[in-house]
Write a protein that holds these residues in place. Structure first.
Motif, PDB file in Angstrom:
ATOM      1  N   UNK A 175      59.922  51.916   5.556  1.00  0.00           N
ATOM      2  CA  UNK A 175      60.216  50.511   5.806  1.00  0.00           C
ATOM      3  C   UNK A 175      58.909  49.734   5.640  1.00  0.00           C
ATOM      4  N   UNK A 176      58.960  48.635   4.892  1.00  0.00           N
ATOM      5  CA  UNK A 176      57.756  47.836   4.659  1.00  0.00           C
ATOM      6  C   UNK A 176      57.163  48.074   3.288  1.00  0.00           C
ATOM      7  N   UNK A 177      55.832  47.922   3.181  1.00  0.00           N
ATOM      8  CA  UNK A 177      55.199  48.027   1.857  1.00  0.00           C
ATOM      9  C   UNK A 177      54.089  49.063   1.788  1.00  0.00           C
ATOM     10  N   UNK A 178      53.995  49.941   2.800  1.00  0.00           N
ATOM     11  CA  UNK A 178      53.171  51.130   2.582  1.00  0.00           C
ATOM     12  C   UNK A 178      53.942  52.026   1.623  1.00  0.00           C
ATOM     13  N   UNK A 179      53.239  52.870   0.887  1.00  0.00           N
ATOM     14  CA  UNK A 179      53.901  53.584  -0.210  1.00  0.00           C
ATOM     15  C   UNK A 179      53.765  55.095  -0.098  1.00  0.00           C
ATOM     16  N   UNK A 225      64.879  53.010   4.572  1.00  0.00           N
ATOM     17  CA  UNK A 225      65.469  53.857   3.533  1.00  0.00           C
ATOM     18  C   UNK A 225      65.085  55.305   3.820  1.00  0.00           C
ATOM     19  N   UNK A 226      66.017  56.196   3.529  1.00  0.00           N
ATOM     20  CA  UNK A 226      65.798  57.631   3.726  1.00  0.00           C
ATOM     21  C   UNK A 226      66.151  58.355   2.436  1.00  0.00           C
ATOM     22  N   UNK A 227      65.410  59.407   2.155  1.00  0.00           N
ATOM     23  CA  UNK A 227      65.691  60.226   0.975  1.00  0.00           C
ATOM     24  C   UNK A 227      65.303  61.660   1.286  1.00  0.00           C
ATOM     25  N   UNK A 228      65.987  62.593   0.658  1.00  0.00           N
ATOM     26  CA  UNK A 228      65.599  63.999   0.743  1.00  0.00           C
ATOM     27  C   UNK A 228      65.267  64.498  -0.653  1.00  0.00           C
ATOM     28  N   UNK A 229      64.329  65.414  -0.728  1.00  0.00           N
ATOM     29  CA  UNK A 229      63.878  65.957  -2.004  1.00  0.00           C
ATOM     30  C   UNK A 229      63.575  67.439  -1.860  1.00  0.00           C
ATOM     31  N   UNK A 230      63.585  68.125  -2.985  1.00  0.00           N
ATOM     32  CA  UNK A 230      63.223  69.542  -3.018  1.00  0.00           C
ATOM     33  C   UNK A 230      61.769  69.637  -3.471  1.00  0.00           C
ATOM     34  N   UNK A 277      59.565  41.825   3.696  1.00  0.00           N
ATOM     35  CA  UNK A 277      60.917  41.409   4.053  1.00  0.00           C
ATOM     36  C   UNK A 277      61.526  42.271   5.155  1.00  0.00           C
ATOM     37  N   UNK A 278      60.896  43.393   5.456  1.00  0.00           N
ATOM     38  CA  UNK A 278      61.427  44.271   6.483  1.00  0.00           C
ATOM     39  C   UNK A 278      60.283  45.088   7.080  1.00  0.00           C
ATOM     40  N   UNK A 279      60.294  45.205   8.410  1.00  0.00           N
ATOM     41  CA  UNK A 279      59.274  45.988   9.109  1.00  0.00           C
ATOM     42  C   UNK A 279      59.840  46.399  10.454  1.00  0.00           C
ATOM     43  N   UNK A 280      59.146  47.296  11.141  1.00  0.00           N
ATOM     44  CA  UNK A 280      59.538  47.665  12.498  1.00  0.00           C
ATOM     45  C   UNK A 280      58.984  46.616  13.454  1.00  0.00           C
ATOM     46  N   UNK A 299      56.017  56.499  -8.027  1.00  0.00           N
ATOM     47  CA  UNK A 299      56.167  55.813  -6.746  1.00  0.00           C
ATOM     48  C   UNK A 299      57.572  56.092  -6.235  1.00  0.00           C
ATOM     49  N   UNK A 300      57.672  56.787  -5.118  1.00  0.00           N
ATOM     50  CA  UNK A 300      58.980  57.214  -4.603  1.00  0.00           C
ATOM     51  C   UNK A 300      59.598  56.140  -3.713  1.00  0.00           C
ATOM     52  N   UNK A 301      58.784  55.390  -2.993  1.00  0.00           N
ATOM     53  CA  UNK A 301      59.288  54.327  -2.128  1.00  0.00           C
ATOM     54  C   UNK A 301      59.378  53.011  -2.895  1.00  0.00           C
ATOM     55  N   UNK A 302      60.230  52.136  -2.390  1.00  0.00           N
ATOM     56  CA  UNK A 302      60.370  50.789  -2.956  1.00  0.00           C
ATOM     57  C   UNK A 302      59.876  49.791  -1.917  1.00  0.00           C
ATOM     58  N   UNK A 303      58.963  48.917  -2.318  1.00  0.00           N
ATOM     59  CA  UNK A 303      58.379  47.956  -1.381  1.00  0.00           C
ATOM     60  C   UNK A 303      59.452  47.015  -0.826  1.00  0.00           C
ATOM     61  N   UNK A 304      59.451  46.845   0.503  1.00  0.00           N
ATOM     62  CA  UNK A 304      60.278  45.815   1.136  1.00  0.00           C
ATOM     63  C   UNK A 304      59.461  44.521   1.170  1.00  0.00           C
ATOM     64  N   UNK A 305      59.367  43.871   0.008  1.00  0.00           N
ATOM     65  CA  UNK A 305      58.556  42.652  -0.099  1.00  0.00           C
ATOM     66  C   UNK A 305      59.302  41.571  -0.868  1.00  0.00           C
ATOM     67  N   UNK A 306      58.849  40.342  -0.662  1.00  0.00           N
ATOM     68  CA  UNK A 306      59.418  39.196  -1.371  1.00  0.00           C
ATOM     69  C   UNK A 306      59.231  39.339  -2.876  1.00  0.00           C
ATOM     70  N   UNK A 307      58.031  39.792  -3.292  1.00  0.00           N
ATOM     71  CA  UNK A 307      57.789  39.879  -4.748  1.00  0.00           C
ATOM     72  C   UNK A 307      58.588  41.016  -5.383  1.00  0.00           C
ATOM     73  N   UNK A 308      58.819  42.112  -4.643  1.00  0.00           N
ATOM     74  CA  UNK A 308      59.655  43.180  -5.202  1.00  0.00           C
ATOM     75  C   UNK A 308      61.088  42.692  -5.397  1.00  0.00           C
ATOM     76  N   UNK A 309      61.539  41.835  -4.493  1.00  0.00           N
ATOM     77  CA  UNK A 309      62.865  41.230  -4.640  1.00  0.00           C
ATOM     78  C   UNK A 309      62.930  40.392  -5.913  1.00  0.00           C
ATOM     79  N   UNK A 310      61.848  39.649  -6.186  1.00  0.00           N
ATOM     80  CA  UNK A 310      61.792  38.848  -7.416  1.00  0.00           C
ATOM     81  C   UNK A 310      61.774  39.734  -8.655  1.00  0.00           C
TER      82      UNK A 310
END
Length: 241
Positions: free
Chosen positions: A115-119, A173-178, A162-165, A130-141
């Motif tokens: 959650x947020x923009x750490x990656x 967002x949650x994901x699982x990987x091998x 746009x989103x933080x704790x 880059x596995x995470x997607x930034x929760x930011x205004x510019x990423x939305x754009x």
């Protein structure tokens, strides 16, 4: 042979900020980065409360319980931030990002919470993703096709999350990987990713097999680029043992 996670983390306040609002955990089963916001003391508190809430997850966890464990950790962090704001209303608006990776005890699976923009980046077989997607205004754009990713990197509102704790309901967002032997994970605050290009990150991850040296070099690059923000780096390798 079993896959294991081996990690190292480091943080620097940078060259501009008076203090460091980032926090991290680099353990055997769990790695995490949190970047606090909302005023000096409050941002520092939000990130430390969050890392303290998820740090107990650094234990052997069955693969079918990874996501639930991360969800419980985030719920606890949210409750602690909510209580901290209730204790002192001047902390209203404080919050933190969180990017966390939890490795299964079998080594056969991992889960990622964000959650947020750490990656979180995965460096696998010479390719950085880059596995995470930034929760930011510019990423939305960017997602809407309004601006390009290159334009986002220098956009005046690139720091708007746009989103933080923040003690309220949130949708991480949650994901699982091998995992695979040889995978290298990089978790970082935007103090690194905002000033060091992905191709440079990939070059350092390739060139510095030693985790501590690699993390130190990434911090140095962020400082060399002006160090405008706190910068936090966790480098974690998937190894066969």
């Amino acid at each position: 042979m079993t896959l294991k996670l081996r990690s190292v983390g480091t943080s620097d306040r940078g060259l501009i900020r008076s203090g460091n609002q980032d926090a991290l955990h680099a353990g055997t089963w769990l790695v995490a980065v949190a970047d606090g916001m909302g005023g000096m003391a409050a941002g520092d508190l939000a990130s430390s409360l969050t890392i303290d809430a998820v740090a107990p997850l650094d234990v052997e966890t069955p693969e079918d319980a990874l996501v639930a464990a991360l969800q419980d950790g985030i719920a606890l962090a949210t409750a602690r931030i909510r209580q901290a704001v209730a204790d002192d209303p001047e902390r209203q608006g404080m919050g933190t990002t969180l990017t966390a990776l939890l490795f299964a005890r079998t080594g056969s699976c991992l889960a990622l919470a964000h959650v947020g923009d750490s990656r979180a980046y995965l460096f696998r077989e010479g390719v950085l993703k880059q596995v995470t997607r930034d929760d930011t205004f510019v990423q939305m754009l960017v997602d809407q096709g309004v601006i390009t990713a290159d334009q986002a990197s220098s956009h005046p509102r690139r720091a708007v999350v746009t989103q933080a704790l923040q003690g309220e309901d949130v949708s991480p967002s949650y994901a699982t990987m091998v995992p695979r032997a040889g995978d290298r994970w990089l978790l970082c605050s935007d103090g690194l990713s905002n000033v060091v290009r992905p191709d440079t990150l990939a070059e350092v991850l390739t060139t510095y097999p030693d985790r501590s040296a690699c993390a130190g070099k990434l911090i140095d690059l962020a400082l060399h680029a002006g160090g405008p923000d706190n910068v936090t780096v966790v480098v974690a390798d998937v190894v066969e043992e």
